[in-house]
Design a protein around this motif. Structure first.
Motif, PDB file in Angstrom:
ATOM      1  N   MET A 279      20.858 105.559 -20.184  1.00  0.00           N
ATOM      2  CA  MET A 279      21.042 105.402 -18.600  1.00  0.00           C
ATOM      3  C   MET A 279      21.899 104.049 -18.150  1.00  0.00           C
ATOM      4  SD  MET A 279      18.858 106.977 -15.570  1.00  0.00           S
ATOM      5  CE  MET A 279      18.887 106.935 -14.186  1.00  0.00           C
ATOM      6  N   HIS A 280      21.352 103.225 -18.999  1.00  0.00           N
ATOM      7  CA  HIS A 280      22.363 101.798 -18.788  1.00  0.00           C
ATOM      8  C   HIS A 280      23.229 101.973 -19.855  1.00  0.00           C
ATOM      9  CE1 HIS A 280      23.703  98.140 -17.130  1.00  0.00           C
ATOM     10  NE2 HIS A 280      23.010  97.588 -18.199  1.00  0.00           N
ATOM     11  N   HIS A 281      22.863 101.307 -21.041  1.00  0.00           N
ATOM     12  CA  HIS A 281      23.663 101.456 -22.318  1.00  0.00           C
ATOM     13  C   HIS A 281      23.114 101.609 -23.466  1.00  0.00           C
ATOM     14  CE1 HIS A 281      23.392  97.370 -22.509  1.00  0.00           C
ATOM     15  NE2 HIS A 281      24.361  96.896 -21.454  1.00  0.00           N
TER      16      HIS A 281
ATOM     17  N   GLN B 168      35.240  98.321 -22.332  1.00  0.00           N
ATOM     18  CA  GLN B 168      34.576  98.924 -21.006  1.00  0.00           C
ATOM     19  C   GLN B 168      33.987  97.596 -20.460  1.00  0.00           C
ATOM     20  OE1 GLN B 168      32.474 102.727 -21.483  1.00  0.00           O
ATOM     21  NE2 GLN B 168      34.221 103.193 -23.089  1.00  0.00           N
ATOM     22  N   SER B 169      33.358  96.789 -21.504  1.00  0.00           N
ATOM     23  CA  SER B 169      32.687  95.438 -20.714  1.00  0.00           C
ATOM     24  C   SER B 169      32.653  94.672 -22.123  1.00  0.00           C
ATOM     25  CB  SER B 169      31.493  95.669 -20.172  1.00  0.00           C
ATOM     26  OG  SER B 169      30.479  95.854 -21.188  1.00  0.00           O
ATOM     27  N   PRO B 170      32.432  93.489 -21.934  1.00  0.00           N
ATOM     28  CA  PRO B 170      32.220  92.832 -23.324  1.00  0.00           C
ATOM     29  C   PRO B 170      30.873  92.603 -23.922  1.00  0.00           C
ATOM     30  CG  PRO B 170      33.090  91.063 -21.316  1.00  0.00           C
ATOM     31  CD  PRO B 170      32.631  92.513 -20.840  1.00  0.00           C
ATOM     32  N   GLN B 171      30.304  93.730 -23.872  1.00  0.00           N
ATOM     33  CA  GLN B 171      28.713  93.948 -23.718  1.00  0.00           C
ATOM     34  C   GLN B 171      28.277  93.409 -24.991  1.00  0.00           C
ATOM     35  OE1 GLN B 171      26.288  94.455 -21.864  1.00  0.00           O
ATOM     36  NE2 GLN B 171      24.837  94.072 -23.288  1.00  0.00           N
ATOM     37  N   THR B 172      28.837  93.933 -26.475  1.00  0.00           N
ATOM     38  CA  THR B 172      28.384  93.627 -27.596  1.00  0.00           C
ATOM     39  C   THR B 172      28.811  92.310 -27.942  1.00  0.00           C
ATOM     40  OG1 THR B 172      30.413  95.067 -28.435  1.00  0.00           O
ATOM     41  CG2 THR B 172      28.192  95.991 -28.394  1.00  0.00           C
TER      42      THR B 172
HETATM   43  N1  ASP Z   1      27.890  95.616 -19.856  1.00  0.00           N
HETATM   44  C1  ASP Z   1      27.070  96.046 -18.499  1.00  0.00           C
HETATM   45  C2  ASP Z   1      27.881  96.765 -17.598  1.00  0.00           C
HETATM   46  O1  ASP Z   1      29.101  96.761 -17.771  1.00  0.00           O
HETATM   47  C3  ASP Z   1      26.252  95.025 -17.754  1.00  0.00           C
HETATM   48  C4  ASP Z   1      25.044  94.477 -18.573  1.00  0.00           C
HETATM   49  O2  ASP Z   1      24.256  95.132 -19.290  1.00  0.00           O
HETATM   50  O3  ASP Z   1      25.248  93.315 -18.772  1.00  0.00           O
HETATM   51  O4  ASP Z   1      27.439  97.682 -16.835  1.00  0.00           O
END
Ligand code: ASP
Length: 590
Positions: A447-449, A194-198
């Motif tokens: 709310m964000h992650h 969903q994003s490269p967050q981790t």
């Molecule tokens: N991964 C987060 C997003 O896709 C962005 C972040 O917190 O850097 O919203």
């Protein structure tokens, strides 16, 4: 050699030269004994001439050519008799001596012009033809330049571009994962990120210090108008930073992009910063469009209990906006606004309006319930003047009513021409709540992650009152669109475990899903934070477009389908067998 020049480059100084061009036929026109062909490539259009008198056979062949044929021609550059100052090549034309049809073309299903006659779906099906249109291609050129500038800027700031895998485990960001079965591990699945967050956080643990990546992300969400199941982020992470450090770098990057790509100076002043709470109170949105005012004015004191209007007397929240100079709205226009707020997607019960007349008196839809004094108080409170229109919503849930009024504010902004696409109003929204309650899941959600750190001063509240905890999170908003967002992360395994607990994970579940991250934090994790921009959305704002599809070469439609490739589609039974997958739904659901 297919060409000596492009179709966009010949000018008066080339007159007399023999040149070879290749390109597509934009248009064929016959006039008297002459045939004119506009030849097009990415760089422009050049007029070709064929003369019946001087070369009848060649002219005959030219007459048989259709739109979008691919040609190679050789000829002499000459000065045009009637010049076209709308085209960069409009002073010259090529008198053709050799014509080579490289490829014939079927008549395209829509015109390949700036204003095409093709509908959305048709253009998506033949996207490769749509992309031949100047307007569409220009968006991709802008996107290319945008990425180049991002890379230049971040490189100078010591960021490393590092690729992360596409086949990963689940990376929760609040949406559903797309999953990919693994043939070599029967019954097991990868998830698309969903994003490269981790992963970017692990790169910080690895000491990379500053990371970025222009990267595809995948979210299996219900699609709204400007969402795509796969989209591109400019994903960034930095070590040893606080919120202000991150904001500083990306504010400078944004100013750089506006300057170099749009010629817009955003000035030396820092961007406006508003807390989430203030945004909600003043605009009913966490991404307010700041190109115009029309702020909310709370009217509880003014209208609740000061008259006989039951709706207001029962309301938990009453608020209004003042539309300058709009008292001229007709009854019909006001009915339209009422229908708008009552429509299912807005869901308000009704709209109260008040006009300030030329003599300063107030005429409202609730006149019979209020004395002129109260209505005058309303006018004062709204700071309304003669000719202004006051629009008021109320409800029993303040947040819901604020959202409804936000929609009305945006509609009025559009109608009043206040949402100019060539104006840019940027701000940071900060101090987001850490959690929000989900009725559906009956638990607090991030709310964000889940990797976002709480404000240090709020950490003690995690036990006693988690709902009131604020996060170290920030969004960058441009013209009412969230273009980017991020946070300072948790880099401490114990605090991270605590957050998972509040989010409803058992220690075992948290360990199974996020053990890799919490373990990594035990090996010396630097304080770190970052953010990600939605590239598609950012570029579409720069291009002045409403839809992100227009800046994506091959987008999906509203149902998440690629109508050109016809995907998704069923797969052969053998493929499923290999994966040891048995389908419950044998017939695909169109
Ligand atoms: N991964 C987060 C997003 O896709 C962005 C972040 O917190 O850097 O919203």
């Amino acid at each position: 050699m297919y060409r000596t020049n492009t179709c966009g480059e010949l000018r008066m100084e080339n007159v007399g030269q023999t040149v070879t061009l290749s390109g597509w036929v934009q248009r064929v026109r016959k006039m008297g004994g002459m045939t004119f062909i506009d030849l097009r490539d990415r760089y422009g259009i050049t007029q070709l001439v064929f003369n019946q008198e001087t070369d009848a056979e060649l002219c005959e062949r030219a007459n048989k050519i259709g739109r979008e044929y691919v040609l190679q021609v050789t000829g002499t550059v000459g000065e045009r008799f009637s010049k076209n100052d709308k085209m960069p090549t409009g002073d010259i034309e090529i008198t053709v001596s050799e014509l080579n049809v490289l490829n014939e073309a079927l008549t395209p299903p829509f015109t390949i012009e700036e204003h095409t006659d093709g509908g959305d779906e048709l253009r998506m099906k033949y996207r490769y033809l749509d992309l031949r249109r100047d307007v569409v291609r220009r968006n991709l050129e802008l996107r290319h330049k945008f990425c180049l500038e991002v890379r230049h800027f971040l490189d100078k700031e010591n960021f490393l571009e590092i690729e992360t895998p596409v086949l990963v485990g689940s990376t929760p960001e609040g949406a559903r994962d797309f999953i990919v079965p693994s043939r070599m591990n029967p019954g097991m699945f990868y998830a698309l990120p969903q994003s490269p967050q981790t992963l970017k956080q692990l790169l910080m643990v690895a000491g990379m210090d500053r990371y970025f990546q222009i990267v595809k992300c995948f979210r299996d969400e219900d699609l709204r108008a400007d969402r795509q199941p796969e989209f591109t982020q400019i994903d960034c992470e930095m070590s040893f930073v606080e919120q202000n450090d991150v904001i500083d770098v990306f504010e400078r990057m944004t100013k750089h992009l506006f300057r170099t790509l749009r010629g817009v100076e955003l000035g030396n002043e820092p961007f406006l910063r508003l807390s989430w709470e203030e945004c909600m109170r003043r605009f009913g949105s966490d991404k307010p469009d700041m190109r115009f005012g029309m702020e909310f004015v709370e009217l509880m004191d003014t209208l609740k209990g000061t008259g006989e209007f039951g709706v207001f007397n029962d309301a938990a929240y009453i608020s209004g906006i003042c539309a300058k100079g709009q008292a001229v709205y007709t009854r019909k226009q006001l009915d339209e606004l009422t229908n708008f707020v009552r429509s299912p997607q807005i869901g308000a019960k009704g709209l109260v309006y008040a006009r300030v007349q030329d003599d300063g008196s107030v005429k409202s839809s609730v006149d019979k319930f209020y004395t002129p004094e109260v209505l005058n108080n309303l006018k004062e409170k709204m700071q309304a003047e003669s000719g202004d229109l006051i629009l008021i919503l109320s409800g029993d849930d303040a947040n819901r009513t604020r959202k409804q009024l936000c929609e009305l504010r945006l509609l009025m902004g559009s109608r009043m021409g206040l949402r100019d696409k060539n104006k840019f109003a940027l701000l940071w929204v900060v101090d987001f709540p850490m959690f929000e309650w989900s009725d559906e899941e009956q638990r607090l959600m991030a709310m964000h992650h889940p990797f976002t750190s709480p404000k240090p001063e709020d950490i003690p509240l995690l036990e006693s009152d988690p709902a009131s905890v604020k996060a170290n999170a920030y969004d960058m908003v441009c013209n009412g669109v969230e273009v980017g967002g991020g946070s300072i992360r948790i880099h401490d395994a114990v605090l991270q475990a605590k957050i998972f607990e509040i989010l409803g994970f058992t220690p075992e579940q948290a360990q199974a899903q996020f053990g890799f991250l919490m373990n990594a934090f035990k090996y010396g994790a630097p304080p770190h934070g970052g953010l990600a921009y939605g590239l598609d959305r950012f570029v579409s704002l720069f291009a002045g477009l409403d839809s992100i599809r227009d800046v994506i070469a091959f987008p999906k439609n509203n149902a998440g389908r690629d109508v050109m490739l016809d995907a998704p589609a069923p797969v052969a039974p053998e493929q499923l067998q290999e994966l040891q997958i048995d389908l419950v739904c044998k017939e695909p659901n169109p």
